[in-house]
Design a protein around this motif. Structure first.
Motif, PDB file in Angstrom:
ATOM      1  N   VAL A  15       0.862  -1.174   0.000  1.00 60.03           N
ATOM      2  CA  VAL A  15       0.000   0.000   0.000  1.00 60.03           C
ATOM      3  C   VAL A  15       0.904   1.231   0.000  1.00 60.03           C
ATOM      4  O   VAL A  15       1.726   1.391   0.906  1.00 60.03           O
ATOM      5  N   ARG A  16       0.758   2.051  -1.023  1.00 56.78           N
ATOM      6  CA  ARG A  16       1.524   3.301  -1.121  1.00 56.78           C
ATOM      7  C   ARG A  16       0.575   4.456  -0.837  1.00 56.78           C
ATOM      8  O   ARG A  16      -0.396   4.652  -1.561  1.00 56.78           O
ATOM      9  N   VAL A  17       0.844   5.223   0.214  1.00 59.36           N
ATOM     10  CA  VAL A  17       0.071   6.425   0.521  1.00 59.36           C
ATOM     11  C   VAL A  17       0.909   7.588   0.008  1.00 59.36           C
ATOM     12  O   VAL A  17       1.998   7.850   0.529  1.00 59.36           O
ATOM     13  N   LEU A  18       0.415   8.265  -1.023  1.00 59.51           N
ATOM     14  CA  LEU A  18       1.165   9.341  -1.659  1.00 59.51           C
ATOM     15  C   LEU A  18       0.601  10.694  -1.269  1.00 59.51           C
ATOM     16  O   LEU A  18      -0.614  10.852  -1.135  1.00 59.51           O
ATOM     17  N   GLY A  19       1.492  11.663  -1.118  1.00 62.25           N
ATOM     18  CA  GLY A  19       1.058  12.998  -0.757  1.00 62.25           C
ATOM     19  C   GLY A  19       2.192  13.995  -0.853  1.00 62.25           C
ATOM     20  O   GLY A  19       3.263  13.697  -1.374  1.00 62.25           O
ATOM     21  N   LYS A  20       1.944  15.168  -0.337  1.00 60.06           N
ATOM     22  CA  LYS A  20       2.947  16.242  -0.316  1.00 60.06           C
ATOM     23  C   LYS A  20       3.138  16.692   1.120  1.00 60.06           C
ATOM     24  O   LYS A  20       2.169  17.003   1.815  1.00 60.06           O
ATOM     25  N   ASP A  21       4.374  16.723   1.541  1.00 58.96           N
ATOM     26  CA  ASP A  21       4.726  17.208   2.882  1.00 58.96           C
ATOM     27  C   ASP A  21       3.930  16.540   3.998  1.00 58.96           C
ATOM     28  O   ASP A  21       3.502  17.189   4.950  1.00 58.96           O
ATOM     29  N   MET A  22       3.728  15.242   3.881  1.00 54.21           N
ATOM     30  CA  MET A  22       3.078  14.510   4.963  1.00 54.21           C
ATOM     31  C   MET A  22       4.094  14.348   6.091  1.00 54.21           C
ATOM     32  O   MET A  22       5.295  14.457   5.881  1.00 54.21           O
ATOM     33  N   ASN A  23       3.595  14.072   7.288  1.00 56.03           N
ATOM     34  CA  ASN A  23       4.475  13.769   8.411  1.00 56.03           C
ATOM     35  C   ASN A  23       3.812  12.678   9.244  1.00 56.03           C
ATOM     36  O   ASN A  23       2.618  12.419   9.088  1.00 56.03           O
ATOM     37  N   PRO A  24       4.580  12.012  10.116  1.00 61.85           N
ATOM     38  CA  PRO A  24       3.999  10.890  10.875  1.00 61.85           C
ATOM     39  C   PRO A  24       2.753  11.264  11.677  1.00 61.85           C
ATOM     40  O   PRO A  24       1.785  10.513  11.686  1.00 61.85           O
ATOM     41  N   SER A  25       2.749  12.418  12.324  1.00 59.21           N
ATOM     42  CA  SER A  25       1.556  12.780  13.105  1.00 59.21           C
ATOM     43  C   SER A  25       0.371  13.053  12.178  1.00 59.21           C
ATOM     44  O   SER A  25      -0.768  12.732  12.508  1.00 59.21           O
ATOM     45  N   GLY A  26       0.657  13.629  11.002  1.00 63.17           N
ATOM     46  CA  GLY A  26      -0.406  13.858  10.023  1.00 63.17           C
ATOM     47  C   GLY A  26      -1.001  12.553   9.511  1.00 63.17           C
ATOM     48  O   GLY A  26      -2.207  12.454   9.288  1.00 63.17           O
ATOM     49  N   ILE A  27      -0.149  11.547   9.333  1.00 61.26           N
ATOM     50  CA  ILE A  27      -0.642  10.237   8.886  1.00 61.26           C
ATOM     51  C   ILE A  27      -1.532   9.623   9.954  1.00 61.26           C
ATOM     52  O   ILE A  27      -2.584   9.056   9.655  1.00 61.26           O
ATOM     53  N   MET A  28      -1.147   9.755  11.221  1.00 63.53           N
ATOM     54  CA  MET A  28      -1.988   9.230  12.302  1.00 63.53           C
ATOM     55  C   MET A  28      -3.331   9.972  12.346  1.00 63.53           C
ATOM     56  O   MET A  28      -4.373   9.356  12.531  1.00 63.53           O
ATOM     57  N   THR A  29      -3.273  11.277  12.131  1.00 65.91           N
ATOM     58  CA  THR A  29      -4.512  12.066  12.073  1.00 65.91           C
ATOM     59  C   THR A  29      -5.364  11.615  10.898  1.00 65.91           C
ATOM     60  O   THR A  29      -6.580  11.440  11.030  1.00 65.91           O
ATOM     61  N   LEU A  30      -4.712  11.399   9.752  1.00 69.31           N
ATOM     62  CA  LEU A  30      -5.432  10.939   8.559  1.00 69.31           C
ATOM     63  C   LEU A  30      -6.089   9.591   8.820  1.00 69.31           C
ATOM     64  O   LEU A  30      -7.231   9.362   8.407  1.00 69.31           O
TER      65      LEU A  30
END
Length: 178
Positions: free
Chosen positions: A140-155
């Motif tokens: 599974v590839r989650v692609l984005g711009k300027d993501m960060n670990p806390s943002g991924i957890m929020t997502l």
């Protein structure tokens, strides 16, 4: 004559800048039409999330997300040799320097890894790779711009409230039913 020389220089510079190193993107493109693989792409609009109900942090996390690519190999009695070969290829790709491993679960031929591309505050790609010797593997590839670990957890917490049409995921669900 000068025009031809300029064109040759530009063409050679372009061709020499092309990168032949393996990548998951190339792997996904190569395997999409293979009958042993299931490929799915999910975009943010497929999630059916009510943006008006999101907090500013949740909204920022959602905006940093561009799409999810899923590629899964379904193991059966007739493709065991191909499974082993493909599993080795994926493991080799994920050993490339650009894929930085965050976590690893399991051992042997059953397990999962979480990796990323970019630096810790400006991540362009999260990669979740899981394989199980009885079923196959999935990337599974989650692609984005300027993501960060806390943002991924929020997502991830936002995705819990998404109204995804499960029919879109039926091919993937069937992979894990024996």
């Amino acid at each position: 004559m000068k025009l031809i020389l300029c064109l040759l220089i530009v063409a050679s510079a372009f061709l020499s800048s092309c990168n032949d190193e393996p990548s998951l993107q190339k792997y996904f493109v190569e395997k999409t039409e293979n009958k042993n693989f299931i490929a799915l792409d999910l975009s943010p609009n497929m999630l059916n999330i009510e943006v008006s109900k999101l907090t500013p942090d949740e909204n920022a996390a959602l905006k940093s997300f561009e799409k999810v690519n899923i590629l899964a190999f379904k193991l059966n009695d007739s493709n065991k040799a191909e499974f082993e070969s493909e599993r080795v290829k994926v493991n080799e790709i994920l050993k490339e320097e650009k894929y930085q491993q965050l976590m690893k679960f399991g051992s042997g031929k059953d397990g999962a890894t979480v990796s990323f591309v970019g630096d810790t505050e400006h991540i362009d790609e999260f990669v979740f790779y899981a394989n199980k010797k009885e079923n196959g593997f999935a990337i599974v590839r989650v692609l984005g711009k300027d993501m960060n670990p806390s943002g991924i957890m929020t997502l991830m917490s936002v995705l819990k409230n998404a109204n995804v049409d499960l029919e879109q995921l039926k091919p993937l669900q069937q992979m894990f039913v024996k």
